[in-house]
Design a protein around this motif. Structure first.
Motif, mmCIF file in Angstrom:
data_model
loop_
_atom_site.group_PDB
_atom_site.id
_atom_site.type_symbol
_atom_site.label_atom_id
_atom_site.label_comp_id
_atom_site.label_asym_id
_atom_site.label_seq_id
_atom_site.Cartn_x
_atom_site.Cartn_y
_atom_site.Cartn_z
ATOM 1 N N LEU A 217 0.849 -1.184 0.000
ATOM 2 C CA LEU A 217 0.000 0.000 0.000
ATOM 3 C C LEU A 217 0.883 1.230 0.000
ATOM 4 C CD1 LEU A 217 -2.749 1.473 0.337
ATOM 5 C CD2 LEU A 217 -2.444 1.212 2.812
ATOM 6 N N ASP A 218 0.756 2.059 -1.023
ATOM 7 C CA ASP A 218 1.583 3.254 -1.154
ATOM 8 C C ASP A 218 0.708 4.488 -0.945
ATOM 9 O OD1 ASP A 218 3.788 4.791 -1.585
ATOM 10 O OD2 ASP A 218 4.012 4.317 -3.718
ATOM 11 N N ASN A 219 1.257 5.483 -0.286
ATOM 12 C CA ASN A 219 0.541 6.738 -0.074
ATOM 13 C C ASN A 219 1.181 7.831 -0.925
ATOM 14 O OD1 ASN A 219 -0.892 8.942 0.770
ATOM 15 N ND2 ASN A 219 -0.285 8.823 2.924
ATOM 16 N N CYS A 220 0.504 8.192 -1.992
ATOM 17 C CA CYS A 220 0.999 9.239 -2.896
ATOM 18 C C CYS A 220 0.292 10.568 -2.646
ATOM 19 C CB CYS A 220 0.806 8.801 -4.344
ATOM 20 S SG CYS A 220 1.676 7.280 -4.778
ATOM 21 N N TYR A 221 -0.267 10.701 -1.455
ATOM 22 C CA TYR A 221 -0.970 11.930 -1.065
ATOM 23 C C TYR A 221 -0.538 12.324 0.347
ATOM 24 C CZ TYR A 221 -5.085 15.086 -1.400
ATOM 25 O OH TYR A 221 -5.936 16.160 -1.495
ATOM 26 N N LEU A 222 0.767 12.207 0.587
ATOM 27 C CA LEU A 222 1.322 12.373 1.926
ATOM 28 C C LEU A 222 1.037 13.737 2.532
ATOM 29 C CD1 LEU A 222 4.771 10.626 1.385
ATOM 30 C CD2 LEU A 222 3.027 9.923 3.040
ATOM 31 N N GLU A 223 0.945 14.765 1.689
ATOM 32 C CA GLU A 223 0.771 16.108 2.213
ATOM 33 C C GLU A 223 -0.586 16.308 2.877
ATOM 34 O OE1 GLU A 223 1.034 15.132 -0.866
ATOM 35 O OE2 GLU A 223 0.034 16.445 -2.320
ATOM 36 N N VAL A 224 -1.551 15.447 2.579
ATOM 37 C CA VAL A 224 -2.896 15.602 3.138
ATOM 38 C C VAL A 224 -3.379 14.339 3.843
ATOM 39 C CG1 VAL A 224 -5.312 16.108 2.584
ATOM 40 C CG2 VAL A 224 -3.481 17.305 1.367
ATOM 41 N N ALA A 225 -3.151 13.177 3.253
ATOM 42 C CA ALA A 225 -3.633 11.908 3.819
ATOM 43 C C ALA A 225 -2.594 11.363 4.794
ATOM 44 C CB ALA A 225 -3.916 10.906 2.712
ATOM 45 N N HIS A 226 -2.722 11.744 6.052
ATOM 46 C CA HIS A 226 -1.773 11.313 7.067
ATOM 47 C C HIS A 226 -2.105 9.911 7.554
ATOM 48 C CE1 HIS A 226 -1.592 15.913 7.753
ATOM 49 N NE2 HIS A 226 -0.722 15.553 6.829
ATOM 50 N N ALA A 227 -1.134 9.266 8.155
ATOM 51 C CA ALA A 227 -1.263 7.844 8.503
ATOM 52 C C ALA A 227 -2.507 7.549 9.333
ATOM 53 C CB ALA A 227 -0.012 7.383 9.232
ATOM 54 N N ALA A 228 -2.813 8.396 10.292
ATOM 55 C CA ALA A 228 -3.947 8.142 11.186
ATOM 56 C C ALA A 228 -5.240 8.744 10.680
ATOM 57 C CB ALA A 228 -3.638 8.690 12.579
ATOM 58 N N GLY A 229 -5.192 9.410 9.517
ATOM 59 C CA GLY A 229 -6.387 10.087 9.040
ATOM 60 C C GLY A 229 -6.707 11.280 9.922
ATOM 61 N N ASN A 230 -7.978 11.521 10.134
ATOM 62 C CA ASN A 230 -8.442 12.621 10.982
ATOM 63 C C ASN A 230 -9.130 12.029 12.207
ATOM 64 O OD1 ASN A 230 -9.971 14.714 12.187
ATOM 65 N ND2 ASN A 230 -10.047 15.844 10.263
ATOM 66 N N PRO A 231 -8.407 11.893 13.328
ATOM 67 C CA PRO A 231 -8.988 11.238 14.507
ATOM 68 C C PRO A 231 -10.239 11.932 15.030
ATOM 69 C CG PRO A 231 -6.595 11.417 14.729
ATOM 70 C CD PRO A 231 -6.988 12.240 13.529
ATOM 71 N N THR A 232 -10.304 13.244 14.921
ATOM 72 C CA THR A 232 -11.491 13.965 15.406
ATOM 73 C C THR A 232 -12.712 13.598 14.577
ATOM 74 O OG1 THR A 232 -10.143 15.826 16.154
ATOM 75 C CG2 THR A 232 -12.494 16.237 15.831
ATOM 76 N N ALA A 233 -12.551 13.579 13.260
ATOM 77 C CA ALA A 233 -13.666 13.201 12.389
ATOM 78 C C ALA A 233 -14.100 11.765 12.651
ATOM 79 C CB ALA A 233 -13.265 13.380 10.922
ATOM 80 N N GLN A 234 -13.133 10.868 12.835
ATOM 81 C CA GLN A 234 -13.451 9.473 13.113
ATOM 82 C C GLN A 234 -14.211 9.347 14.440
ATOM 83 O OE1 GLN A 234 -9.797 7.159 12.852
ATOM 84 N NE2 GLN A 234 -9.178 8.296 11.029
ATOM 85 N N ARG A 235 -13.803 10.134 15.427
ATOM 86 C CA ARG A 235 -14.474 10.087 16.733
ATOM 87 C C ARG A 235 -15.910 10.573 16.623
ATOM 88 N NH1 ARG A 235 -15.339 14.049 20.076
ATOM 89 N NH2 ARG A 235 -13.757 15.409 19.141
ATOM 90 N N LEU A 236 -16.137 11.641 15.869
ATOM 91 C CA LEU A 236 -17.484 12.178 15.717
ATOM 92 C C LEU A 236 -18.385 11.214 14.945
ATOM 93 C CD1 LEU A 236 -16.528 15.871 14.951
ATOM 94 C CD2 LEU A 236 -17.702 15.039 16.999
ATOM 95 N N LEU A 237 -17.842 10.567 13.919
ATOM 96 C CA LEU A 237 -18.618 9.563 13.189
ATOM 97 C C LEU A 237 -19.026 8.425 14.112
ATOM 98 C CD1 LEU A 237 -16.536 9.450 9.878
ATOM 99 C CD2 LEU A 237 -18.953 10.078 10.041
ATOM 100 N N ALA A 238 -18.091 7.937 14.919
ATOM 101 C CA ALA A 238 -18.382 6.828 15.827
ATOM 102 C C ALA A 238 -19.337 7.247 16.937
ATOM 103 C CB ALA A 238 -17.077 6.303 16.425
ATOM 104 N N GLN A 239 -19.264 8.510 17.342
ATOM 105 C CA GLN A 239 -20.090 9.009 18.443
ATOM 106 C C GLN A 239 -21.556 9.159 18.050
ATOM 107 O OE1 GLN A 239 -18.640 12.714 20.181
ATOM 108 N NE2 GLN A 239 -20.729 13.400 20.586
ATOM 109 N N THR A 240 -21.817 9.539 16.800
ATOM 110 C CA THR A 240 -23.177 9.902 16.401
ATOM 111 C C THR A 240 -23.865 8.904 15.475
ATOM 112 O OG1 THR A 240 -22.337 11.196 14.524
ATOM 113 C CG2 THR A 240 -22.649 12.366 16.618
ATOM 114 N N LEU A 241 -23.072 8.059 14.797
ATOM 115 C CA LEU A 241 -23.636 7.203 13.755
ATOM 116 C C LEU A 241 -23.273 5.741 13.964
ATOM 117 C CD1 LEU A 241 -22.717 9.422 10.650
ATOM 118 C CD2 LEU A 241 -24.840 9.463 11.982
ATOM 119 N N ASP A 242 -24.178 4.867 13.574
ATOM 120 C CA ASP A 242 -23.910 3.428 13.529
ATOM 121 C C ASP A 242 -23.606 3.026 12.085
ATOM 122 O OD1 ASP A 242 -24.318 2.812 16.250
ATOM 123 O OD2 ASP A 242 -26.503 2.755 15.950
#
Length: 365
Positions: A237-262
């Motif tokens: 798996l290669d990441n050719c979008y390093l400047e924006v797509a960081h390894a962990a993604g966006n933890p805040t967005a992931q937390r909000l998705l998990a908090q409000t949605l199934d």
């Protein structure tokens, strides 16, 4: 990162022993590929296949139908992302078949670009019910989750038709006939969920995979990466979008998705139910769930497992089984001015993109 010409020269120098089909999942990628004319400059043994990266195209007909009925019959202010307004449903001739037709018939239907606009409309109209028809993939649904977590006005409810991107690709790969040899994964989704979400393509299915951005340089870098993997017999798996797509993604967005949605099994128009591929509001947000507040229009007779209009091959286009101009209706009954299927409506729909790119005639039989 090297320039586009340098990446193209690297691609042309690769010793490819056979034709390689690369699926680009994202509708934004397909738009960039077409606008930059990348198909026309790649070697003949490299084929780019559009994939299931258009949320408007896979939004179930029954959800669009319910939105139309809410606007017409319940007299709500119906707000939706602009692309959704022109997507047609299958109804008898003479009936309202899209949100823009509902608007023309007197319904209060308004295009918006973000959940903050839906909130403002609700606050500006405190005595009027407002329904936000929210369709999209992870990138679009994350701001919806943030709005839910922050708290919505009492008169605002959400008709959610959110989908996750990777399960559709997993379904294709699990079918045994995916129709592609390598994958370019969507950059915007990777910025939210992290590139590692796509590692299963390599680990489980042994296909070269790269995450790409939206400039020609990033796309060509991703094509070179997966083609080099094919040529070298290596898989990663290669990441050719390093400047924006960081390894962990966006933890805040992931937390909000998990908090409000199934995450739930969900219907994809023309494709059917894909396990664990959709979002639904958690029970604690029931007060803002339009599906619960307005159950009368969740008409069971509309649930046709995402049926497409007669003759429309949008589902096959979405799954990479056909190119857009191989659809039986492309450029004939179906054009951007008179769309029959959803793929000719959205700016992320492959048919609309190809038409805008100058492909105006159906492929020869």
């Amino acid at each position: 990162m090297a320039g586009a010409q340098a990446w193209l020269e690297k691609i042309r120098a690769l010793p490819l022993a056979r034709k390689v089909k690369i699926m680009n999942v994202c509708g934004g990628h397909e738009r960039s590929i077409t606008q930059a004319g990348l198909r026309g400059v790649l070697p003949d043994n490299v084929e780019l296949v559009p994939g299931p990266g258009c949320p408007v195209c896979v939004c179930p007909e029954e959800d669009i139908y319910q939105a139309i009925q809410l606007a017409l019959q319940d007299k709500v202010i119906l707000v939706a992302f602009g692309d959704m307004l022109r997507v047609p449903v299958n109804v008898p001739k003479g009936e309202v078949r899209s949100l823009v037709e509902a608007q023309a018939a007197g319904a209060d239907v308004r295009p918006i670009a973000s959940p903050t606009e839906a909130r403002k409309i609700a606050l500006d109209n405190p005595g009027k019910p407002v329904v936000f028809f929210a369709a999209g993939f992870e990138t679009t649904i994350a701001p919806v989750a943030a709005a839910l977590a922050e708290g919505l006005p009492e008169n605002l409810s959400i008709l959610l038709s959110g989908r996750l991107t990777w399960p559709a690709v997993a379904m294709l790969l699990d079918s045994g006939t995916p129709g592609f040899d390598a994958l370019v994964a969507p950059g915007h989704v990777a910025t939210v969920m992290g590139p590692d979400e796509w590692r299963f393509v390599v680990d489980k299915h042994g296909l070269p995979t790269a995450v790409a951005g939206f400039l020609p340089e990033s796309l060509l870098a991703s094509f070179y990466s997966v083609l080099r993997q094919v040529a070298d017999g290596k898989r990663f798996l290669d990441n050719c979008y390093l400047e924006v797509a960081h390894a962990a993604g966006n933890p805040t967005a992931q937390r909000l998705l998990a908090q409000t949605l199934d995450v739930v099994d969900a219907n994809w128009r023309g494709i059917g139910i894909i396990p664990k591929s959709g979002y639904a509001l958690k029970p604690e947000y029931a007060a803002w769930n339009a599906r619960l507040k307005y159950p009368d229009h969740a008409d069971p007779t509309r649930r046709r497992i995402g049926e497409m209009p007669p003759g429309c091959d949008c589902a096959k286009v979405v799954l990479g089984k056909l190119y857009p101009n191989q659809c039986r209706l492309y450029g004939k009954a179906c054009t951007p001015r008179t769309p029959v299927g959803p793929c000719m409506v959205s700016d992320e729909g492959a048919c609309r993109i190809w038409w805008s790119g100058g492909v105006r005639e159906a492929a020869a039989d």
